[in-house]
Design an enzyme around this catalytic site. Structure first.
Site, mmCIF file in Angstrom:
data_model
loop_
_atom_site.group_PDB
_atom_site.id
_atom_site.type_symbol
_atom_site.label_atom_id
_atom_site.label_comp_id
_atom_site.label_asym_id
_atom_site.label_seq_id
_atom_site.Cartn_x
_atom_site.Cartn_y
_atom_site.Cartn_z
ATOM 1 N N LYS A 16 35.372 23.759 29.770
ATOM 2 C CA LYS A 16 36.290 23.445 30.861
ATOM 3 C C LYS A 16 35.820 22.137 31.491
ATOM 4 O O LYS A 16 34.685 22.041 31.978
ATOM 5 C CB LYS A 16 36.298 24.572 31.890
ATOM 6 C CG LYS A 16 37.319 24.399 33.003
ATOM 7 C CD LYS A 16 37.350 25.644 33.886
ATOM 8 C CE LYS A 16 38.414 25.542 34.960
ATOM 9 N NZ LYS A 16 38.478 26.762 35.794
ATOM 10 N N ASP A 111 42.273 35.041 43.958
ATOM 11 C CA ASP A 111 43.486 34.593 43.256
ATOM 12 C C ASP A 111 43.672 35.399 41.974
ATOM 13 O O ASP A 111 43.982 34.844 40.918
ATOM 14 C CB ASP A 111 43.416 33.096 42.942
ATOM 15 C CG ASP A 111 44.773 32.518 42.530
ATOM 16 O OD1 ASP A 111 45.803 33.134 42.882
ATOM 17 O OD2 ASP A 111 44.807 31.471 41.864
#
Length: 255
Positions: A16, A111
Site C-alpha cells: 500500500k 469505518d
C-alpha cells in the site's frame, strides 16, 4: 496497492503506497504511519497482517501486508443480494473476533463497512473474513485521536449516532453498531439507513429506528431484537463486546 515479494524469498505481499502528491500534507502522512503502527500491533487471523512499514523517512511511504485472494463483502453482496443465515452468522462471528482483538488493544476502527471486510482464501482453500483499512482508526487514550477531532469520520450508512456529530466520545461500541448494520444488510439485502442524501441518512442514523428486518425477510423476532440492540441509539444500550452481538445473533438465527 501493488503486489510484491521479498528479495530473500517469503510470501507475496500487497504494498500500500502513499501517493507522492499526498506527501505535502502532514496529516495524511501521519495517518498513514498511524495505520501501519495500529495494524502491526494486532495479531488476529481476522485482521489483515502487516509485514513491515516505513513512514516519512522512505522515498515513498508504504505498508507491506499479506496479499489476500478472494473478494470483499461489498462485491459478494452485489452478487448474491442476501446471505444465507448460516453465512451471515459466520460473517458476524469472524468479524467480531477481529474487532474484539482491536478493542482489547484500545483501537476503534470507526469505518467498518462491507468494502472493508475481505473474504480471503488461503492455500488450502479455507476461507475466513478479515478486517481491512484502519486508516481512520482511533487509539483510545492517545494523542493521535486529535488528528480527527471535530471531523466527520466514517461512512454514513454504517456510522453510529455518536459519530454523526463528529463527537470525540466515540468508543468501541461504534464498531458494534456498524457490525449490526452489516448484519442487517447481509440478512435483508437492504441497508438499515439508506433513504435520501447524505444529510438525510445521517439524520436517520441519529434519530430513527431502522425498519423491522422481518419486513424484508422471514426472520424470527429474536433476530430482529438482536439487531435492534446492536443498532441502539445510545452506546450503553448496545452489546458491550462484538462477540456478544455475534453469539446472540447466532443463537437467534439457530432458534
Amino acid at each position: 496497492a501493488r503486489v510484491a515479494e521479498r528479495l530473500d524469498g517469503g510470501p507475496e505481499a500487497a504494498i500500500k503506497l502513499l501517493r507522492r502528491e499526498a506527501l505535502s500534507d502532514p496529516d495524511v502522512v501521519t495517518r498513514f504511519e498511524r495505520e501501519a503502527r495500529i495494524v502491526e500491533q494486532l495479531r488476529s487471523p481476522h485482521v489483515v497482517e502487516v509485514y513491515e512499514a516505513f513512514g516519512r523517512e522512505a522515498l515513498v511511504p508504504y505498508i507491506a501486508m499479506e496479499r489476500l485472494r478472494g473478494a470483499d463483502l461489498a462485491s459478494e453482496l452485489r452478487t448474491m443480494g442476501v446471505m444465507s443465515t448460516h453465512k451471515a452468522a459466520e460473517l458476524v462471528r469472524e468479524v467480531a473476533l477481529g474487532l474484539d482483538a482491536a478493542h482489547a488493544a484500545g483501537i476503534v476502527h470507526r469505518d467498518l463497512k462491507p468494502s472493508n471486510l475481505f473474504h480471503a482464501e488461503d492455500a488450502d482453500g479455507k476461507r475466513r473474513w478479515k478486517i481491512l483499512d484502519f486508516g481512520v482508526s482511533k487509539l483510545l487514550g492517545s494523542d493521535d485521536a486529535t488528528l480527527t477531532q471535530h471531523q466527520l469520520v466514517g461512512t454514513p450508512q454504517y456510522m453510529a449516532p455518536e459519530q454523526t456529530t463528529g463527537g470525540k466520545n466515540v468508543d468501541h461500541r461504534a464498531d458494534i453498531h456498524a457490525l449490526a448494520a452489516i448484519g442487517y444488510r447481509a440478512l435483508t439485502g437492504r441497508m438499515a439507513f439508506s433513504k435520501g442524501d447524505i444529510g438525510q441518512v445521517m439524520f436517520a442514523v441519529a434519530t430513527e429506528i431502522p425498519e423491522d428486518p422481518r419486513v424484508h425477510r422471514d426472520l424470527s423476532e429474536d433476530v430482529a431484537l438482536v439487531l435492534r440492540i446492536g443498532l441502539a441509539k445510545r452506546p450503553s444500550d448496545r452489546f458491550d463486546r462484538a462477540s456478544e452481538l455475534a453469539h446472540a445473533l447466532t443463537d437467534a438465527l439457530e432458534g
